[in-house]
Design an enzyme around this catalytic site. Sequence first.
Site, short mmCIF file in Angstrom:
data_model
loop_
_atom_site.label_atom_id
_atom_site.label_comp_id
_atom_site.label_asym_id
_atom_site.label_seq_id
_atom_site.Cartn_x
_atom_site.Cartn_y
_atom_site.Cartn_z
N LYS A 54 6.98 -7.02 -12.13
CA LYS A 54 6.29 -8.24 -12.55
C LYS A 54 7.05 -8.93 -13.68
O LYS A 54 7.23 -10.16 -13.68
CB LYS A 54 4.84 -7.91 -12.97
N GLN A 98 -2.48 -3.42 -16.31
CA GLN A 98 -2.08 -2.73 -15.08
C GLN A 98 -3.13 -1.69 -14.69
O GLN A 98 -3.51 -0.85 -15.50
CB GLN A 98 -0.70 -2.08 -15.27
N ASP A 121 -4.92 -12.12 -13.39
CA ASP A 121 -4.94 -11.10 -12.34
C ASP A 121 -6.31 -11.07 -11.64
O ASP A 121 -6.53 -10.31 -10.71
CB ASP A 121 -4.64 -9.73 -12.98
#
Length: 285
Positions: A54, A98, A121
């Site tokens: 990422k 994450q 996200d």
Amino acid sequence: MTAQLLDGRSVSAAKLEELTAEVSRFVRVRGRRPVLATVLVGDDPASHTYVRMKVNRCHQVGIESRRLDLDAGIGTEELCRVISELSADPEVDGILLQHPVPDHIDERAAFEAIDPGKDVDGVTRTSFAAMAFTEDGFASATPGGILALLDAYGVPLSGRHAVVIGRSAILGKPMGMLLLGRDATVTYCHSRTANLREHVQRADVVVAAVGRPGIIKGEWVKPGAVVVDAGYADNQGDVEFDTAAKRASFITPVPGGVGPMTIATLLTQTVRAAERQAAAFTAAQ
Ligand code: NAP
């Protein structure tokens, strides 16, 4: 193989090229780069790889990344404090925590410490509600990426029977909601589902999101169905690719299908967040 590949690598590459031009314009107008903060807890090798990918893609398109790698022993309270600081920091546009975090951490609490305006996200309750109500908001990155991939190939969804296998908060559940928002008729399957085979056999669109290699047998796939495989464990997807590809009309490869689209969605939403934040800053002047 008769199915056409849903090639996430090439679709995401085109999206990242468009995004690079958008970021250049943003930098010209705003005099700064969009900033994505990534928060990684612990030393799970797969999570390290995902964050590295990422961050690399951020640099490729001109997004600045701020990487926080935190010790596996950090507690929920301290992690929430770190994320709240990023939420309050005017120099940060987007925040990625994450998933998964170590078991002792309350992941939901940590997600909720993300300002919804920076939830690129799509993991907060606010983003979840926006997906459920088909309102403007940040989509959960993997389901949002899957929808973008289906759209890139013109796969019709309205009126079609979509079967989503998996119901996690970051993948299966929001996937079903996004498909419902596009007028598909949605069935969710999970670990307690009886007769998984029969559900898959009736599907026009199959989205596998389990993480068990080969759990979806190729022979279950209805001829002409669209197969999206988000699962990834032991370098394999959830679907038996070779047999499924002989029956499906479209199918994602693993790797190279869903993964690159997840990153493209995350970065696209980071640029959207930066634009909104910059516009709000200008309006407040
Ligand atoms: P998760 O939280 O472990 O959820 C797995 C889901 O699969 C659960 O809903 C579980 O049901 C269901 N399940 C387990 N065994 C089953 C069975 N025998 N039959 C039917 N359903 C079953 O995992 P996740 O975070 O959603 O991730 C799922 C997969 O997607 C993993 O392989 C992950 O690596 C991959 N992934 C890929 C990307 C990408 O960008 N490519 C992004 C995120 C995740 P219950 O709810 O009943 O337990």
